[in-house]
Design an enzyme around this catalytic site. Structure first.
Site, short mmCIF file in Angstrom:
data_model
loop_
_atom_site.label_atom_id
_atom_site.label_comp_id
_atom_site.label_asym_id
_atom_site.label_seq_id
_atom_site.Cartn_x
_atom_site.Cartn_y
_atom_site.Cartn_z
N ARG A 97 0.83 -1.21 0.00
CA ARG A 97 0.00 0.00 0.00
C ARG A 97 0.86 1.26 0.00
O ARG A 97 1.86 1.33 0.70
CB ARG A 97 -0.91 0.02 1.22
CG ARG A 97 -1.91 -1.10 1.19
CD ARG A 97 -2.98 -0.98 2.26
NE ARG A 97 -3.65 -2.26 2.38
CZ ARG A 97 -4.46 -2.79 1.48
NH1 ARG A 97 -4.73 -2.11 0.39
NH2 ARG A 97 -5.01 -3.97 1.66
N ASP A 98 0.42 2.24 -0.79
CA ASP A 98 1.09 3.54 -0.83
C ASP A 98 0.84 4.25 0.50
O ASP A 98 -0.28 4.21 1.02
CB ASP A 98 0.54 4.37 -2.00
CG ASP A 98 1.39 5.57 -2.31
OD1 ASP A 98 1.48 6.47 -1.45
OD2 ASP A 98 1.95 5.64 -3.41
N ILE A 99 1.86 4.89 1.06
CA ILE A 99 1.70 5.58 2.34
C ILE A 99 0.99 6.92 2.19
O ILE A 99 0.57 7.51 3.18
CB ILE A 99 3.04 5.78 3.08
CG1 ILE A 99 4.00 6.64 2.26
CG2 ILE A 99 3.65 4.43 3.45
CD1 ILE A 99 5.22 7.10 3.04
N ASN A 124 4.65 6.38 -13.62
CA ASN A 124 5.23 7.70 -13.79
C ASN A 124 6.68 7.51 -14.23
O ASN A 124 7.41 6.73 -13.63
CB ASN A 124 5.19 8.50 -12.48
CG ASN A 124 3.77 8.78 -12.04
OD1 ASN A 124 2.90 9.01 -12.86
ND2 ASN A 124 3.54 8.75 -10.74
N VAL A 137 10.74 7.97 -6.77
CA VAL A 137 11.62 6.85 -6.46
C VAL A 137 11.98 6.22 -7.79
O VAL A 137 11.11 5.77 -8.53
CB VAL A 137 10.94 5.81 -5.53
CG1 VAL A 137 11.87 4.63 -5.29
CG2 VAL A 137 10.53 6.45 -4.21
N HIS A 155 7.79 1.37 -10.81
CA HIS A 155 6.67 0.86 -10.03
C HIS A 155 5.36 1.28 -10.69
O HIS A 155 5.27 2.34 -11.29
CB HIS A 155 6.72 1.36 -8.58
CG HIS A 155 6.84 2.85 -8.44
ND1 HIS A 155 8.02 3.52 -8.69
CD2 HIS A 155 5.94 3.78 -8.06
CE1 HIS A 155 7.83 4.81 -8.47
NE2 HIS A 155 6.57 5.00 -8.10
N HIS A 167 1.36 2.07 -10.09
CA HIS A 167 0.34 2.45 -9.11
C HIS A 167 -0.96 1.78 -9.53
O HIS A 167 -1.40 1.95 -10.68
CB HIS A 167 0.12 3.97 -9.11
CG HIS A 167 1.32 4.76 -8.72
ND1 HIS A 167 1.46 5.33 -7.48
CD2 HIS A 167 2.42 5.11 -9.43
CE1 HIS A 167 2.61 5.98 -7.43
NE2 HIS A 167 3.21 5.86 -8.60
#
Length: 125
Positions: free
Chosen positions: A34-36, A92, A101, A105, A107
């Site tokens: 999970r994204d923070i 992205n 980062v 990755h 999303h």
């Protein structure tokens, strides 16, 4: 792999268990958590265990691993119960697109009606 010999990325430290994360799914090739700072009710990051800087570099170097990332995105949508209602997968690529980062990755976003994306409209911040 880009940045060979460079310091570990945040994601490599998460995969190694050095930084805690809310893990949704993992296999030999990918890691999903999970994204923070979620941008939707469901916001999960899918990261290949092997580091590439961005999706273009990954696609050129290892198309099978890119396919594994996308299959994991689909599994995450199923696990999160959003595969039937719809979900978005976003990569992205580099700073102008918002990549912070530099370890590719995806999303996975969903669980609610998502707005349009791209350049903000005038007056909307």
């Amino acid at each position: 792999m880009s940045d060979a010999g460079a310091a570990e990325t945040l994601f490599e430290r998460i995969i190694a268990g050095e930084i805690p994360a809310d893990v949704v799914y993992q296999d030999d090739a990918t890691f999903a958590f999970r994204d923070i700072n979620p941008q939707a009710r469901v916001h999960v990051l899918v990261v290949p265990r092997k580091r590439y800087r961005n999706v273009g570099e990954l696609a050129e170097a290892d198309p099978e691993l890119l396919s594994a990332v996308l299959l994991t995105a689909r599994k995450v949508a199923e696990i999160e119960g959003i595969s039937a209602s719809g979900y978005r997968v976003v990569f992205n690529t580099d700073a102008d697109a918002g990549q912070t980062v530099f370890h590719v990755h995806a999303h996975v976003l969903g669980g609610e009606q998502l707005g349009m994306f791209g350049k903000p409209q005038a007056g909307v911040h």
